[in-house]
Scaffold this active site. Structure first.
Site, PDB file in Angstrom:
ATOM      1  N   CYS A   2       0.863  -1.182   0.000  1.00 18.26           N
ATOM      2  CA  CYS A   2       0.000   0.000   0.000  1.00 18.26           C
ATOM      3  C   CYS A   2       0.897   1.227   0.000  1.00 18.26           C
ATOM      4  CB  CYS A   2      -0.869   0.015   1.245  1.00 18.26           C
ATOM      5  SG  CYS A   2      -1.836  -1.478   1.438  1.00 18.26           S
ATOM      6  N   ARG A  27       1.896   1.548  -5.912  1.00 16.07           N
ATOM      7  CA  ARG A  27       2.080   0.565  -4.836  1.00 16.07           C
ATOM      8  C   ARG A  27       0.825  -0.258  -4.550  1.00 16.07           C
ATOM      9  NH1 ARG A  27       6.485   1.374  -1.782  1.00 16.07           N
ATOM     10  NH2 ARG A  27       5.510   0.254  -0.084  1.00 16.07           N
ATOM     11  N   TRP A  75      -3.627  -1.974  -1.468  1.00 15.58           N
ATOM     12  CA  TRP A  75      -3.572  -3.251  -2.173  1.00 15.58           C
ATOM     13  C   TRP A  75      -4.035  -4.256  -1.144  1.00 15.58           C
ATOM     14  CZ3 TRP A  75      -1.072  -7.996  -1.752  1.00 15.58           C
ATOM     15  CH2 TRP A  75      -1.046  -8.781  -2.907  1.00 15.58           C
ATOM     16  N   ASN A 101       0.543   0.241   6.133  1.00 10.38           N
ATOM     17  CA  ASN A 101       0.998  -0.576   5.006  1.00 10.38           C
ATOM     18  C   ASN A 101       1.673  -1.801   5.607  1.00 10.38           C
ATOM     19  OD1 ASN A 101       2.244  -1.645   2.723  1.00 10.38           O
ATOM     20  ND2 ASN A 101       3.953  -0.208   2.812  1.00 10.38           N
ATOM     21  N   GLY A 102       1.145  -2.987   5.322  1.00  8.75           N
ATOM     22  CA  GLY A 102       1.751  -4.196   5.878  1.00  8.75           C
ATOM     23  C   GLY A 102       0.677  -5.184   6.298  1.00  8.75           C
ATOM     24  N   GLU A 488      10.742 -13.545 -19.633  1.00  7.29           N
ATOM     25  CA  GLU A 488      10.404 -12.158 -19.317  1.00  7.29           C
ATOM     26  C   GLU A 488       9.360 -11.611 -20.297  1.00  7.29           C
ATOM     27  OE1 GLU A 488      10.639 -10.245 -16.951  1.00  7.29           O
ATOM     28  OE2 GLU A 488      10.483  -8.212 -17.715  1.00  7.29           O
ATOM     29  N   LYS A 492       5.681 -10.204 -19.217  1.00  6.80           N
ATOM     30  CA  LYS A 492       5.197  -8.861 -19.569  1.00  6.80           C
ATOM     31  C   LYS A 492       3.806  -8.938 -20.195  1.00  6.80           C
ATOM     32  CE  LYS A 492       7.180  -6.789 -17.734  1.00  6.80           C
ATOM     33  NZ  LYS A 492       8.353  -7.094 -16.963  1.00  6.80           N
ATOM     34  N   GLU A 495       1.106  -9.995 -17.535  1.00  7.98           N
ATOM     35  CA  GLU A 495       0.739  -9.079 -16.463  1.00  7.98           C
ATOM     36  C   GLU A 495       0.024  -7.838 -16.947  1.00  7.98           C
ATOM     37  OE1 GLU A 495       4.127  -7.859 -14.127  1.00  7.98           O
ATOM     38  OE2 GLU A 495       5.352  -7.567 -15.886  1.00  7.98           O
ATOM     39  N   HIS A 511       9.081 -31.360 -25.913  1.00  5.07           N
ATOM     40  CA  HIS A 511       8.758 -32.219 -24.773  1.00  5.07           C
ATOM     41  C   HIS A 511       7.387 -31.887 -24.189  1.00  5.07           C
ATOM     42  CE1 HIS A 511      12.759 -33.897 -24.873  1.00  5.07           C
ATOM     43  NE2 HIS A 511      13.232 -32.665 -24.997  1.00  5.07           N
ATOM     44  N   LYS A 610       3.422  -2.484  -7.306  1.00  5.00           N
ATOM     45  CA  LYS A 610       4.827  -2.315  -7.699  1.00  5.00           C
ATOM     46  C   LYS A 610       5.789  -2.918  -6.691  1.00  5.00           C
ATOM     47  CE  LYS A 610       7.985  -0.668 -10.411  1.00  5.00           C
ATOM     48  NZ  LYS A 610       8.151  -1.480 -11.634  1.00  5.00           N
TER      49      LYS A 610
END
Ligand code: F6R
Length: 615
Positions: A2, A27, A75, A101-102, A488, A492, A495, A511, A610
């Protein structure tokens, strides 16, 4: 996860808090809230949604006056994102107010105890439990707010950055930190509180970053008083002069932070090696390595820990370190490593990679490795972040603030720093010949201009994006140095566009994943001339003969792949170990354009944040 902002001083708090929340929205952005205190009463506005929604809600529902204020962008961890669960939260008496935040892990048992004492709870959050615990301590012990916060925090398990005020003390805010970041900006008879310095950068360059287990009583007209939460010892504030400037945290004419950050990469890579790579003198200068060279050259192995994109940079580094410095490397997800009782010895070096420097799992892995005697080196972007402080030594990436939630320039600058380290070690331990070392220096120096060139393919990439924007799936293939790039690229796309994508080593395709190939399946293949080129070309043929659609990333001038693939995106040629710095660029742009065409929020994708300060 947050973002928190607070202000106390002579200005109106509302615009400072709102602008601060907008800067911290990266965040977390599922709900937001603000409380203002004008010395007589408090006014609270909270809403599910973004800071934009909060602006509307607060303008409609409260008076915006007050020289003290707290704001929060959330968040969700405990409790769904809705108006009631949004912060700030009041205590039952309505006299205390908190932002947090936490996560408070033992909140259930505290809640049960408080309920027995008659407390009631409006929300499902752990934060409302914490503010009521503080209230209860204050009542039972007959202590002031600062002391009550301290006693209460000694009873909780978890992580927090909190700011609390008491309506009976209009000139005071109490803050505390464990595990989540908290910065205090010091102005002229005014104080700012925030998860990072961006909310107050236009007001002051002076800031104090709280250390874990520290709290501060911030009182107008007085100097900040810091103390340890555990034992009440006085701590002395280390006031830093910030280097951040406003331009760096604004969009600068781009539609999105992500696009701006993709285009910043030539500059960011240059800034990463500026002053370190001295090609004319034939040296690499990095204080963190120079001062600890023997720890590295005598190491049994290097363990790299990271999460997400930073973990992908770690995988690239595995290839680079083993190739150039001949040091064995293991790359681990920090979240797995910390819980699997790994064998770590004093002869191990652990490199932790993190853009934010706040990722909870990476931080925990560092602490564990330190306890077992390993030497721990950090590669972080955010200066003064928790990981930067927790490690024995480190190197910053100097990419500048990365605000788009999807990492872009962080990845390429991490690879740049790790390449510099590998070159330095390879030269020091004799694994790399003098001539090879010089060739690498020259090639690396040329990368920013080549990235600039790679960015010129933007228009072609946009056309390709239009063709595949509605595909439900996408496969990414690469080999050697470009296998992590395939991972990567897939991350991208997932997300920010919510398309299912998988990255695979190209040879592994047969395979299993080859069963997925049909005429609907786009396959992005990195087929640069130097790395296992012929083998990758064979993989492309295998896909084509099953009617898959090929988007190939090739070096300029390639003719073979051009003849087979459906689409070709060229990047300038370089040596194999540096090719990820170039092949990554079109993959970032491809996911950006596809996400945009699908109407997705590129900078703030759903469910993400983030900096992941919870495990
Ligand atoms: C992906 C992304 C995340 C982060 C991960 C680690 O685009 O941004 O996967 O890479 O959360 O974050 P840091 O590097 O801050 O430790």
């Amino acid at each position: 996860m947050c973002g928190i902002v607070g202000y106390i001083g002579h200005r109106d708090a509302y615009p400072i808090i709102i602008k601060g929340l907008q800067r911290l929205e990266y965040r977390g952005y599922d709900s937001a809230g603000i409380v203002l205190f004008d010395g007589k009463g408090t006014k609270l506005a909270k809403t599910k949604g973004k800071v934009e929604d909060l602006i509307k809600r607060s303008k409609e529902s409260i008076s915006l006056e007050g020289k003290l204020g707290l704001g929060h962008t959330r968040w969700a961890t405990h409790g769904v994102p809705n108006d009631v669960n949004s912060h700030p939260h009041y205590s039952n008496s309505g006299e205390l107010c908190i932002i947090h935040n936490g996560i408070i892990e033992n909140y259930e048992s505290i809640k049960t105890a408080l309920t027995k004492r008659g407390y009631t709870f409006k929300s499902d959050t752990d934060t409302e439990v914490l503010i009521n615990l503080i209230e209860e301590v204050k009542k039972q012990e007959g202590v002031k707010l600062g002391k009550a916060v301290q006693i209460a925090l000694n009873q909780v398990v978890g992580a927090y950055a909190i700011a609390v005020f008491d309506i009976n003390k209009p000139d005071e805010i109490v803050v505390a930190k464990l595990g989540s970041p908290l910065a205090i900006g010091i102005g002229e008879n005014e104080y700012f509180i925030a998860s990072d310095a961006s909310p107050f950068i236009e007001y002051t360059n002076n800031a104090v970053y709280l250390e874990d287990e520290e709290m501060a009583i911030i009182r107008l007209g007085k100097e900040i008083k810091l103390r340890k939460i555990k034992d009440d010892a006085i701590a002395y504030p280390n006031i830093l002069e910030l280097q951040l400037n406003l331009e760096e945290i604004e969009k600068g004419g781009y539609d999105h932070f992500m696009l701006k950050e993709i285009y910043e990469q030539p500059r960011a890579i240059l800034d990463t090696y500026r002053g370190r790579l001295l090609a004319d003198q034939g040296i690499i200068r990095m204080a963190g390595i120079d001062q600890n060279l023997e720890r590295f050259t005598n190491a049994n192995r290097i363990i790299i820990v990271a999460c997400g994109t930073s973990w992908h940079a770690g995988l690239v580094a595995e290839y680079i370190f083993e190739d150039l410095a001949r040091i064995p490397v293991e790359v681990e997800y920090a979240s797995e490593f910390r819980y699997r009782n790994p064998v770590i010895t004093e002869k191990d070096v652990l490199i932790a990679i993190s853009q934010s420097g706040e990722t909870a799992d990476t931080l925990a892995a560092i602490k564990m490795a330190k306890e077992k005697g390993a030497f721990v080196f950090g590669v972080c972007n955010v200066v003064g972040s928790s990981i930067a402080r927790e490690t024995h030594a480190g190197a910053y990436t100097h990419a500048g603030p990365e605000i788009g939630v999807a990492s872009t320039k962080a990845f390429t600058t991490q690879i740049t720093v790790l390449t510099l380290i590998a070159l330095k070690l390879g030269k020091a331990n004799g694994a790399l010949s003098e001539s090879k070392f010089h060739e690498y220096l020259t090639q690396l120096e040329g990368v920013p201009a080549k990235v600039e060139k790679a960015l010129e393919s933007n228009a072609i990439i946009e056309e390709i994006a239009a063709v595949y924007k509605d595909s439900p799936n996408c496969l990414y293939l690469g080999r050697g140095y470009n296998f992590p790039v395939a991972l990567e690229g897939a991350l991208k796309l997932k997300e920010i566009s919510y398309i299912h994508a998988e990255g695979y080593p190209a040879a592994e395709m047969k395979h299993g994943p080859i069963a997925l190939i049909d005429e609907q399946m786009p396959v992005v293949v990195i087929a640069t001339k130097r790395g296992h080129y012929e083998k990758v070309v064979s993989n492309i043929q295998e896909i084509k003969s099953r009617k898959g659609k090929i988007i190939a990333i090739v070096f300029e001038g390639d003719t073979v792949v051009k003849g087979i693939a459906d689409h070709v995106i060229e990047v300038p040629e370089t040596i194999e170990s540096l090719s990820p710095l170039l092949t990554t660029i079109p993959l970032q742009l491809l996911s950006y354009h596809i996400a945009l065409m699908r109407g997705c929020n590129v900078d703030q994708p759903r469910n993400l944040a983030k900096s992941v300060t919870v495990e």
